[in-house]
Write a protein that holds these residues in place. Structure first.
Motif, PDB file in Angstrom:
ATOM      1  N   SER A 160       7.315 -48.125  55.470  1.00  9.77           N
ATOM      2  CA  SER A 160       8.606 -47.802  54.862  1.00  9.77           C
ATOM      3  C   SER A 160       9.762 -48.523  55.549  1.00  9.77           C
ATOM      4  O   SER A 160      10.714 -48.937  54.894  1.00  9.77           O
ATOM      5  N   THR A 161       9.660 -48.700  56.847  1.00  9.11           N
ATOM      6  CA  THR A 161      10.806 -49.291  57.548  1.00  9.11           C
ATOM      7  C   THR A 161      10.593 -50.743  57.950  1.00  9.11           C
ATOM      8  O   THR A 161      11.525 -51.408  58.395  1.00  9.11           O
ATOM      9  N   HIS A 174       8.982 -38.350  55.900  1.00  8.29           N
ATOM     10  CA  HIS A 174       7.571 -38.460  55.557  1.00  8.29           C
ATOM     11  C   HIS A 174       6.887 -37.097  55.533  1.00  8.29           C
ATOM     12  O   HIS A 174       5.985 -36.860  54.732  1.00  8.29           O
ATOM     13  N   CYS A 214      13.847 -49.362  53.324  1.00  5.03           N
ATOM     14  CA  CYS A 214      13.887 -47.914  53.522  1.00  5.03           C
ATOM     15  C   CYS A 214      15.291 -47.340  53.345  1.00  5.03           C
ATOM     16  O   CYS A 214      16.212 -47.688  54.076  1.00  5.03           O
ATOM     17  N   ASN A 216      10.684 -52.439  49.325  1.00  9.20           N
ATOM     18  CA  ASN A 216      10.222 -51.676  50.477  1.00  9.20           C
ATOM     19  C   ASN A 216      11.298 -51.556  51.547  1.00  9.20           C
ATOM     20  O   ASN A 216      11.013 -51.427  52.717  1.00  9.20           O
TER      21      ASN A 216
END
Lengths: 118, 118
Positions: free
Chosen positions: B47-48, B28, A8, A6
């Motif tokens: 995601s981040t 996104h 990014c 996960n």
DNA sequence: CAGTATCCGAGTGGATACTG
DNA sequence: CAGTATCCACTCGGATACTG
């Protein structure tokens, strides 16, 4: 997809290539091949109309070097001469920088044309 | 080349697309098509692994809207529902975002592999 | 749900001066 | 020429609380 658990990929690229002056530096390296320190100051001033301080430039170049994107070649001369150039890995940013230039130019076209229209 | 006198295309793209959270937002949007406000907070968190405040998210979305990259659709319901999606112009960033994702993944590969090797 | 408003600490990066 | 060192004003953006 979903590579690397996960972490990014967008964030990764941003943090390495898109901090502050780095894209501009890479841009000039792709253009010129080899660039000296003071040449960077000149090139950046000309292309961006902004001044980059030595401190900033040094910092950015060091980081790019540490990330394996550029070489720093020091010629043991007086006065000193230092050249910067892209590593093979640094060259992998070519497409990206090109896209950025292209998009920027398109946007400028669009912006400039949109006088009169509304 | 040498379009637009001496306005830097790199700088232009950076200032419009590469400020703070914008690339992630665009990412996104390219993925999901349509995203709601709270969905953005979720997606970005996932995601981040970082949290974007409402203030920041609002600000970024507004700027993207003003630059004509995204639409903001407000459904007059209670509770409120707002959806964001790319304009045609916003869609022109696809290649760039893809390049960024690709490069990020490559770098993560490279970094992760370089355990043991040297 | 989708924001806005306010406060404020940390960090950024510019200016400036100095150096090998 | 190619940096390093220091100082500091300013901005940025997080935390928090409130709203239609």
């Amino acid at each position: 997809m979903m590579s690397h658990d996960n972490i990014c990929p967008v964030d990764t690229t941003l943090s390495i290539l898109f901090k502050k002056w780095k894209p501009v530096i890479l841009f000039h390296l792709h253009n010129q091949g080899t660039v000296r320190f003071s040449e960077f100051q000149r090139l950046i001033r000309l292309s961006t109309k902004r001044t980059i301080t030595k401190k900033m430039l040094t910092q950015q170049l060091r980081e790019l070097e540490e990330d394996g994107l550029i070489y720093r070649i020091i010629y043991p001369e007086v006065p000193p001469k230092v050249e910067y150039l892209l590593t093979d890995y640094g060259k992998t940013t070519k497409t990206m920088i090109e896209e950025i230039v292209k998009w920027g130019n398109d946007h400028l076209d669009k912006t400039i044309r949109s006088n009169g229209t509304s």
